[in-house]
Write an enzyme that holds these catalytic residues in place. Structure first.
Site, PDB file in Angstrom:
ATOM      1  N   GLY A  22     -80.486 -29.420  21.465  1.00  0.00           N
ATOM      2  CA  GLY A  22     -81.596 -30.293  21.079  1.00  0.00           C
ATOM      3  C   GLY A  22     -82.899 -29.915  21.778  1.00  0.00           C
ATOM      4  O   GLY A  22     -83.939 -29.774  21.139  1.00  0.00           O
ATOM      5  N   TYR A 141     -61.031 -32.499  21.215  1.00  0.00           N
ATOM      6  CA  TYR A 141     -62.468 -32.306  20.988  1.00  0.00           C
ATOM      7  C   TYR A 141     -62.704 -31.404  19.776  1.00  0.00           C
ATOM      8  O   TYR A 141     -63.426 -31.758  18.846  1.00  0.00           O
ATOM      9  CB  TYR A 141     -63.103 -31.685  22.240  1.00  0.00           C
ATOM     10  CG  TYR A 141     -64.490 -31.147  22.027  1.00  0.00           C
ATOM     11  CD1 TYR A 141     -65.586 -31.999  22.031  1.00  0.00           C
ATOM     12  CD2 TYR A 141     -64.714 -29.782  21.803  1.00  0.00           C
ATOM     13  CE1 TYR A 141     -66.869 -31.506  21.824  1.00  0.00           C
ATOM     14  CE2 TYR A 141     -65.990 -29.286  21.598  1.00  0.00           C
ATOM     15  CZ  TYR A 141     -67.066 -30.155  21.614  1.00  0.00           C
ATOM     16  OH  TYR A 141     -68.327 -29.671  21.394  1.00  0.00           O
ATOM     17  N   LYS A 145     -64.393 -32.159  16.052  1.00  0.00           N
ATOM     18  CA  LYS A 145     -65.591 -31.472  15.562  1.00  0.00           C
ATOM     19  C   LYS A 145     -65.314 -30.792  14.220  1.00  0.00           C
ATOM     20  O   LYS A 145     -66.133 -30.798  13.309  1.00  0.00           O
ATOM     21  CB  LYS A 145     -66.045 -30.418  16.579  1.00  0.00           C
ATOM     22  CG  LYS A 145     -66.515 -30.977  17.906  1.00  0.00           C
ATOM     23  CD  LYS A 145     -67.875 -31.632  17.828  1.00  0.00           C
ATOM     24  CE  LYS A 145     -68.998 -30.635  17.896  1.00  0.00           C
ATOM     25  NZ  LYS A 145     -70.311 -31.319  17.988  1.00  0.00           N
ATOM     26  N   PRO A 168     -72.061 -21.769  16.423  1.00  0.00           N
ATOM     27  CA  PRO A 168     -72.624 -20.840  17.421  1.00  0.00           C
ATOM     28  C   PRO A 168     -71.526 -20.206  18.270  1.00  0.00           C
ATOM     29  O   PRO A 168     -70.496 -20.834  18.526  1.00  0.00           O
ATOM     30  CB  PRO A 168     -73.507 -21.737  18.297  1.00  0.00           C
ATOM     31  CG  PRO A 168     -73.648 -23.030  17.573  1.00  0.00           C
ATOM     32  CD  PRO A 168     -72.458 -23.157  16.685  1.00  0.00           C
ATOM     33  N   ASN A 170     -70.748 -18.031  22.060  1.00  0.00           N
ATOM     34  CA  ASN A 170     -70.895 -18.506  23.449  1.00  0.00           C
ATOM     35  C   ASN A 170     -72.392 -18.545  23.787  1.00  0.00           C
ATOM     36  O   ASN A 170     -72.986 -17.534  24.156  1.00  0.00           O
ATOM     37  CB  ASN A 170     -70.147 -17.568  24.409  1.00  0.00           C
ATOM     38  CG  ASN A 170     -68.660 -17.874  24.462  1.00  0.00           C
ATOM     39  OD1 ASN A 170     -68.025 -18.096  23.429  1.00  0.00           O
ATOM     40  ND2 ASN A 170     -68.095 -17.909  25.640  1.00  0.00           N
ATOM     41  N   HIS A 184     -70.370 -23.309  31.640  1.00  0.00           N
ATOM     42  CA  HIS A 184     -69.836 -22.045  31.116  1.00  0.00           C
ATOM     43  C   HIS A 184     -70.230 -20.921  32.062  1.00  0.00           C
ATOM     44  O   HIS A 184     -71.018 -21.109  32.991  1.00  0.00           O
ATOM     45  CB  HIS A 184     -70.360 -21.793  29.702  1.00  0.00           C
ATOM     46  CG  HIS A 184     -69.705 -22.681  28.694  1.00  0.00           C
ATOM     47  ND1 HIS A 184     -68.393 -22.538  28.335  1.00  0.00           N
ATOM     48  CD2 HIS A 184     -70.176 -23.737  27.993  1.00  0.00           C
ATOM     49  CE1 HIS A 184     -68.078 -23.467  27.454  1.00  0.00           C
ATOM     50  NE2 HIS A 184     -69.133 -24.212  27.222  1.00  0.00           N
ATOM     51  N   TRP A 207     -64.531 -16.092  38.836  1.00  0.00           N
ATOM     52  CA  TRP A 207     -63.173 -16.388  38.372  1.00  0.00           C
ATOM     53  C   TRP A 207     -62.567 -15.242  37.557  1.00  0.00           C
ATOM     54  O   TRP A 207     -63.263 -14.602  36.758  1.00  0.00           O
ATOM     55  CB  TRP A 207     -63.154 -17.616  37.463  1.00  0.00           C
ATOM     56  CG  TRP A 207     -63.667 -18.862  38.097  1.00  0.00           C
ATOM     57  CD1 TRP A 207     -63.985 -19.055  39.414  1.00  0.00           C
ATOM     58  CD2 TRP A 207     -63.943 -20.106  37.435  1.00  0.00           C
ATOM     59  NE1 TRP A 207     -64.433 -20.346  39.605  1.00  0.00           N
ATOM     60  CE2 TRP A 207     -64.415 -21.009  38.415  1.00  0.00           C
ATOM     61  CE3 TRP A 207     -63.826 -20.537  36.115  1.00  0.00           C
ATOM     62  CZ2 TRP A 207     -64.771 -22.320  38.103  1.00  0.00           C
ATOM     63  CZ3 TRP A 207     -64.181 -21.837  35.804  1.00  0.00           C
ATOM     64  CH2 TRP A 207     -64.654 -22.723  36.794  1.00  0.00           C
ATOM     65  N   ASP A 274     -58.363 -16.433  33.177  1.00  0.00           N
ATOM     66  CA  ASP A 274     -59.266 -15.589  32.392  1.00  0.00           C
ATOM     67  C   ASP A 274     -59.632 -16.272  31.074  1.00  0.00           C
ATOM     68  O   ASP A 274     -60.627 -15.948  30.454  1.00  0.00           O
ATOM     69  CB  ASP A 274     -58.567 -14.265  32.041  1.00  0.00           C
ATOM     70  CG  ASP A 274     -58.806 -13.191  33.100  1.00  0.00           C
ATOM     71  OD1 ASP A 274     -59.841 -13.255  33.792  1.00  0.00           O
ATOM     72  OD2 ASP A 274     -57.948 -12.298  33.219  1.00  0.00           O
TER      73      ASP A 274
HETATM   74  P1  GDP Z   1     -64.719 -19.612  27.358  1.00  0.00           P
HETATM   75  O1  GDP Z   1     -63.608 -18.955  28.145  1.00  0.00           O
HETATM   76  O2  GDP Z   1     -65.205 -18.735  26.257  1.00  0.00           O
HETATM   77  O3  GDP Z   1     -64.393 -20.992  26.898  1.00  0.00           O
HETATM   78  O4  GDP Z   1     -65.992 -19.757  28.283  1.00  0.00           O
HETATM   79  P2  GDP Z   1     -66.354 -19.768  29.831  1.00  0.00           P
HETATM   80  O5  GDP Z   1     -67.812 -19.511  29.831  1.00  0.00           O
HETATM   81  O6  GDP Z   1     -65.893 -21.005  30.530  1.00  0.00           O
HETATM   82  O7  GDP Z   1     -65.588 -18.526  30.528  1.00  0.00           O
HETATM   83  C1  GDP Z   1     -65.720 -17.206  30.126  1.00  0.00           C
HETATM   84  C2  GDP Z   1     -65.050 -16.258  31.108  1.00  0.00           C
HETATM   85  O8  GDP Z   1     -65.798 -16.206  32.320  1.00  0.00           O
HETATM   86  C3  GDP Z   1     -63.614 -16.633  31.517  1.00  0.00           C
HETATM   87  O9  GDP Z   1     -62.853 -15.443  31.516  1.00  0.00           O
HETATM   88  C4  GDP Z   1     -63.780 -17.115  32.953  1.00  0.00           C
HETATM   89  O10 GDP Z   1     -62.612 -16.905  33.733  1.00  0.00           O
HETATM   90  C5  GDP Z   1     -64.929 -16.249  33.439  1.00  0.00           C
HETATM   91  N1  GDP Z   1     -65.631 -16.791  34.611  1.00  0.00           N
HETATM   92  C6  GDP Z   1     -65.885 -16.128  35.758  1.00  0.00           C
HETATM   93  N2  GDP Z   1     -66.504 -16.899  36.647  1.00  0.00           N
HETATM   94  C7  GDP Z   1     -66.689 -18.098  36.053  1.00  0.00           C
HETATM   95  C8  GDP Z   1     -67.301 -19.317  36.485  1.00  0.00           C
HETATM   96  O11 GDP Z   1     -67.799 -19.467  37.597  1.00  0.00           O
HETATM   97  N3  GDP Z   1     -67.309 -20.337  35.561  1.00  0.00           N
HETATM   98  C9  GDP Z   1     -66.769 -20.199  34.305  1.00  0.00           C
HETATM   99  N4  GDP Z   1     -66.830 -21.241  33.450  1.00  0.00           N
HETATM  100  N5  GDP Z   1     -66.179 -19.059  33.899  1.00  0.00           N
HETATM  101  C10 GDP Z   1     -66.138 -18.024  34.756  1.00  0.00           C
END
Ligand code: GDP
Length: 331
Positions: A22, A141, A145, A168, A170, A184, A207, A274
């Site tokens: 928004g 969720y 949606k 959309p 990421n 994220h 992570w 991951d």
């Molecule tokens: P999604 O996995 O597409 O739902 O989106 P995220 O943005 O939460 O995570 C994407 C990738 O980034 C994953 O493999 C996570 O393990 C990695 N990642 C690494 N560090 C981080 C962190 O500090 N926060 C999040 N959210 N993800 C992380």
């Protein structure tokens, strides 16, 4: 860029105007010269049918961008699955129904890439939407949606109501959620690494293994595509809005380290998940049906987001409560 004549004298209602999409969409809509109504969530409770009806009556919109929803990170989704299901289903149902009753010409809403089946091969094509169950942790969720897609088709078939649903990839950019617990990866890492650089911290923990692949799209590009879709697209088929380009998390970290000029160490915490290993989006429909290509490269988008974050550090969303309110919050 926009078709000014399309927007002239148009009344436009945006729900979720204070949320991530928004806040980025409003300046584009203001620039069209349309008459904009963007109530805050304290002005109208979208979980109350009477309030939604009054909103539609008073705003009398020609076009509705329904962006409000209850959204949150994986922790919040696990803790409050009923709230995520109930609030999103109810809000979307009331909004679309009342918009139809109120004679709205065009209704635009978004669903997340998490609505696709967990097993959908990457790059994900739109046809895969119904081929399986989404990630179970966020299914209440994402299925709520996803009902937008079925509803939009039903209202189009029965009432000729012009509702469209866009997906959309990421997204990242200004006004994102920077709360380390449920942000994220891009806002989380921009914040972690920027703060580490400012505080002279010797290491930052990231992570997972760094191997997962994602397709990151700048929110400004998504908003441009949404405006084009509002102007030109009228069909029940969903459209992915992303770049079609994939990068590993390791490469993303290297880029953020470079733009923040961080000199410390990166520690990979392999005990953290991951998530999905490969998640890219097919953007053939975006290119062919909307004639739109995402323009902002990852480097430029990261620099813009970092600059915004540094400039707005005091007011950025650094601490987003996990407990969802009974009333709605913006996605
Ligand atoms: P999604 O996995 O597409 O739902 O989106 P995220 O943005 O939460 O995570 C994407 C990738 O980034 C994953 O493999 C996570 O393990 C990695 N990642 C690494 N560090 C981080 C962190 O500090 N926060 C999040 N959210 N993800 C992380």
């Amino acid at each position: 860029m926009c078709k000014k004549e399309f927007w002239q004298n148009k009344r436009v209602l945006v729900t979720g105007a204070s949320g991530f999409v928004g806040q980025n969409l409003l300046p584009l809509l203001r620039a069209t010269g349309c008459q904009l109504c963007a109530p805050s969530h304290t002005e109208c409770d979208l979980l109350e049918q009477q309030q939604v009806r009054i909103l539609i009556k008073e705003a009398a919109p020609d076009i509705v961008f329904h962006l409000a929803g209850l959204s949150g990170g994986i922790m919040a989704n696990k803790q409050y699955p009923a709230d995520f299901c109930y609030q999103n289903l109810l809000m979307n149902t009331l909004m679309m129904h009342e918009a139809y009753l109120g004679g709205v010409e065009k209704y635009i809403t978004l669903i997340g890439g998490c609505s696709y089946p967990a097993s959908a091969p990457s790059p994900i094509v739109e046809e895969a939407l119904w081929n399986g169950y989404p990630q179970p942790e966020s299914a209440p969720y994402s299925l709520a949606k996803k009902m937008n897609v079925t509803m939009a088709e039903a209202y189009r078939t029965q009432h000729g109501f012009d509702a469209i649903v866009l997906v959309p990839g990421n997204m990242y950019g200004p006004f994102d959620n920077f709360d380390l617990q449920n942000a994220h990866v891009i806002p989380a890492l921009l914040r972690k690494i920027y703060e580490a650089q400012v505080n002279g911290a010797e290491e930052v923990t990231v992570w997972g293994t760094g191997k997962p692949v994602r397709d990151f799209v700048y929110v400004g590009d998504v908003c441009e595509a949404i405006v084009i879709a509002a102007e030109t697209y009228s069909a029940p088929d969903i459209i992915n809005i992303s770049t079609g380009k994939q990068v590993t998390i390791r490469e993303l970290v290297e880029r953020i380290v470079a733009i923040t000029d961080y000199k410390g160490q990166i520690q990979w915490d392999k005990t953290k998940p991951d998530g999905q290993m490969h998640k890219g989006f097919d953007v053939t429909r975006l290119h062919q049906w909307l004639g739109f290509h995402s323009r902002t490269s990852l480097s430029i988008g990261l620099q813009k987001t970092l600059a915004w974050f540094v400039e707005n550090y005091e007011t950025a969303r650094l601490d987003v409560p996990v407990q969802p309110n009974r009333s709605k919050s913006a996605s």
